[in-house]
Design an enzyme around this catalytic site. Sequence first.
Site, PDB file in Angstrom:
ATOM      1  N   ASN A  97       0.857  -1.192   0.000  1.00 52.20           N
ATOM      2  CA  ASN A  97       0.000   0.000   0.000  1.00 52.20           C
ATOM      3  C   ASN A  97       0.893   1.243   0.000  1.00 52.20           C
ATOM      4  O   ASN A  97       1.549   1.534   1.003  1.00 52.20           O
ATOM      5  CB  ASN A  97      -0.884  -0.036   1.268  1.00 52.20           C
ATOM      6  CG  ASN A  97      -1.642   1.260   1.471  1.00 52.20           C
ATOM      7  OD1 ASN A  97      -1.822   2.040   0.541  1.00 52.20           O
ATOM      8  ND2 ASN A  97      -2.097   1.494   2.693  1.00 52.20           N
ATOM      9  N   TRP A  98       0.900   1.950  -1.130  1.00 51.28           N
ATOM     10  CA  TRP A  98       1.790   3.114  -1.249  1.00 51.28           C
ATOM     11  C   TRP A  98       1.215   4.350  -0.553  1.00 51.28           C
ATOM     12  O   TRP A  98       1.847   5.393  -0.534  1.00 51.28           O
ATOM     13  CB  TRP A  98       2.043   3.440  -2.719  1.00 51.28           C
ATOM     14  CG  TRP A  98       2.779   2.380  -3.488  1.00 51.28           C
ATOM     15  CD1 TRP A  98       3.257   1.172  -3.005  1.00 51.28           C
ATOM     16  CD2 TRP A  98       3.143   2.406  -4.876  1.00 51.28           C
ATOM     17  NE1 TRP A  98       3.881   0.468  -4.001  1.00 51.28           N
ATOM     18  CE2 TRP A  98       3.824   1.203  -5.164  1.00 51.28           C
ATOM     19  CE3 TRP A  98       2.965   3.335  -5.902  1.00 51.28           C
ATOM     20  CZ2 TRP A  98       4.320   0.909  -6.439  1.00 51.28           C
ATOM     21  CZ3 TRP A  98       3.454   3.045  -7.177  1.00 51.28           C
ATOM     22  CH2 TRP A  98       4.126   1.849  -7.436  1.00 51.28           C
ATOM     23  N   LYS A  99       0.027   4.228  -0.029  1.00 50.52           N
ATOM     24  CA  LYS A  99      -0.648   5.361   0.621  1.00 50.52           C
ATOM     25  C   LYS A  99      -0.606   6.595  -0.294  1.00 50.52           C
ATOM     26  O   LYS A  99      -0.700   6.451  -1.502  1.00 50.52           O
ATOM     27  CB  LYS A  99      -0.010   5.657   1.972  1.00 50.52           C
ATOM     28  CG  LYS A  99       0.138   4.428   2.860  1.00 50.52           C
ATOM     29  CD  LYS A  99       0.463   4.838   4.256  1.00 50.52           C
ATOM     30  CE  LYS A  99       0.953   3.654   5.048  1.00 50.52           C
ATOM     31  NZ  LYS A  99       0.476   3.672   6.407  1.00 50.52           N
ATOM     32  N   HIS A 122      -9.437   0.892   5.300  1.00 51.77           N
ATOM     33  CA  HIS A 122      -8.126   1.136   5.914  1.00 51.77           C
ATOM     34  C   HIS A 122      -8.309   2.084   7.097  1.00 51.77           C
ATOM     35  O   HIS A 122      -9.131   2.997   7.055  1.00 51.77           O
ATOM     36  CB  HIS A 122      -7.161   1.733   4.877  1.00 51.77           C
ATOM     37  CG  HIS A 122      -5.743   1.748   5.367  1.00 51.77           C
ATOM     38  ND1 HIS A 122      -5.285   2.699   6.259  1.00 51.77           N
ATOM     39  CD2 HIS A 122      -4.693   0.924   5.118  1.00 51.77           C
ATOM     40  CE1 HIS A 122      -4.000   2.450   6.523  1.00 51.77           C
ATOM     41  NE2 HIS A 122      -3.626   1.383   5.841  1.00 51.77           N
ATOM     42  N   GLU A 149      -6.695   4.527   8.162  1.00 46.69           N
ATOM     43  CA  GLU A 149      -6.525   5.967   7.871  1.00 46.69           C
ATOM     44  C   GLU A 149      -7.806   6.543   7.287  1.00 46.69           C
ATOM     45  O   GLU A 149      -8.140   7.714   7.510  1.00 46.69           O
ATOM     46  CB  GLU A 149      -5.321   6.168   6.933  1.00 46.69           C
ATOM     47  CG  GLU A 149      -3.998   5.941   7.668  1.00 46.69           C
ATOM     48  CD  GLU A 149      -2.851   5.440   6.816  1.00 46.69           C
ATOM     49  OE1 GLU A 149      -2.924   5.508   5.576  1.00 46.69           O
ATOM     50  OE2 GLU A 149      -1.865   4.959   7.409  1.00 46.69           O
ATOM     51  N   GLU A 162      -4.869  -5.143  10.795  1.00 47.03           N
ATOM     52  CA  GLU A 162      -3.874  -4.080  10.923  1.00 47.03           C
ATOM     53  C   GLU A 162      -4.107  -3.323  12.231  1.00 47.03           C
ATOM     54  O   GLU A 162      -4.956  -2.420  12.284  1.00 47.03           O
ATOM     55  CB  GLU A 162      -3.997  -3.099   9.755  1.00 47.03           C
ATOM     56  CG  GLU A 162      -3.748  -3.713   8.400  1.00 47.03           C
ATOM     57  CD  GLU A 162      -3.241  -2.675   7.414  1.00 47.03           C
ATOM     58  OE1 GLU A 162      -2.121  -2.835   6.935  1.00 47.03           O
ATOM     59  OE2 GLU A 162      -3.956  -1.692   7.155  1.00 47.03           O
ATOM     60  N   GLY A 167       2.609   2.379  10.485  1.00 44.41           N
ATOM     61  CA  GLY A 167       3.490   3.529  10.268  1.00 44.41           C
ATOM     62  C   GLY A 167       4.220   3.988  11.517  1.00 44.41           C
ATOM     63  O   GLY A 167       4.795   5.082  11.540  1.00 44.41           O
ATOM     64  N   SER A 193       3.838  -2.073  10.098  1.00 40.88           N
ATOM     65  CA  SER A 193       5.296  -1.994  10.208  1.00 40.88           C
ATOM     66  C   SER A 193       6.012  -3.303   9.880  1.00 40.88           C
ATOM     67  O   SER A 193       7.007  -3.652  10.522  1.00 40.88           O
ATOM     68  CB  SER A 193       5.698  -1.485  11.602  1.00 40.88           C
ATOM     69  OG  SER A 193       5.198  -0.182  11.804  1.00 40.88           O
ATOM     70  N   GLY A 204       2.949  -1.192   4.155  1.00 41.80           N
ATOM     71  CA  GLY A 204       2.877   0.235   3.846  1.00 41.80           C
ATOM     72  C   GLY A 204       4.253   0.775   3.499  1.00 41.80           C
ATOM     73  O   GLY A 204       4.771   0.568   2.403  1.00 41.80           O
ATOM     74  N   GLY A 205       4.875   1.461   4.453  1.00 46.24           N
ATOM     75  CA  GLY A 205       6.148   2.158   4.213  1.00 46.24           C
ATOM     76  C   GLY A 205       7.197   1.327   3.487  1.00 46.24           C
ATOM     77  O   GLY A 205       7.844   1.810   2.554  1.00 46.24           O
TER      78      GLY A 205
HETATM   79  C1  PEP Z   1      -0.598   0.202   5.885  1.00 42.56           C
HETATM   80  O1  PEP Z   1      -0.647   1.380   5.553  1.00 42.56           O
HETATM   81  O2  PEP Z   1      -1.529  -0.564   5.551  1.00 42.56           O
HETATM   82  C2  PEP Z   1       0.549  -0.264   6.665  1.00 42.56           C
HETATM   83  C3  PEP Z   1       0.547  -1.501   7.118  1.00 42.56           C
HETATM   84  O3  PEP Z   1       1.564   0.627   6.849  1.00 42.56           O
HETATM   85  P1  PEP Z   1       3.031   0.342   7.489  1.00 42.56           P
HETATM   86  O4  PEP Z   1       3.540  -0.948   6.919  1.00 42.56           O
HETATM   87  O5  PEP Z   1       3.849   1.518   7.088  1.00 42.56           O
HETATM   88  O6  PEP Z   1       2.837   0.242   8.965  1.00 42.56           O
END
Ligand code: PEP
Length: 251
Positions: free
Chosen positions: A9-11, A95, A97, A167, A173, A212, A233-234
């Site tokens: 997920n590039w957000k 999600h 966010e 999640e 993040g 993460s 994500g990141g």
């Molecule tokens: C996400 O945005 O779905 C996520 C898991 O982010 P991160 O891996 O950066 O925690």
Amino acid sequence: MRRTMVAGNWKMYGTRASVAELLSGLGQLALPDSVDVAVIPPSLFINQAIAELHGTSIAVGAQNCAVEANQGALTGEIASSQLVDAGCTLVLVGHSERRQVIGETDEVLCRKFAAAQASGLVPVLCIGETLEQREAGKTLEVVGAQLSSVIAAVGIEAFTSAVVAYEPVWAIGTGLTASPQQAQEVHAAIRSQLAKESAEVARGVRLLYGGSVKAANAVELFGMPDIDGGLIGGASLNADEFGAICRAAGN
Ligand code: PEP
């Protein structure tokens, strides 16, 4: 047997230049055949991702879709049928966010889940608790309620072509990761909740862990019996790191 899946997920990250560089790196990765790999760029870059990843095994998804499956007068939204037309095969739904920052409710995300499936997209339903909820001992209650609202709206059979991503909000993040045991406990609870409705659906549905995940912790997480891969994500913004996570999922 459930196939392992890793989705990046590039957000809301990327410029035309950085996306071109990332896609070029992804195109050069040697990925395990046993893992379904997908990237989920901001909608602006979906066409670019589909064009650049053509001929690779990497699927492309969207981070959001409209509550309506068909195109129409809904300014600023993208219909699930338009995402299919562009070449997407999956879409994130719920999600944290979007739940927390945009204020997406269970009712709205249930409509998005249904719209996605009506168009042939696989919804990746994201559920998870906040730190406050975990510290209050309410993790399983919160995650269970998020899941049951979708089961009630779309029915258990809908989960034969859906993915669930656990999640924990406190792990997204933040650099904090649920321990493999913490994640497994919730994944097992999700699967048993689904099994109460249909043992067959529960056995087949893929449950991803997100929060993460990095190459350094992926092997242990993905080694747990009810963790079928990850939503990243990141770390998915770096092709080499993402490739290492995909290889960990293939072990
Ligand atoms: C996400 O945005 O779905 C996520 C898991 O982010 P991160 O891996 O950066 O925690």
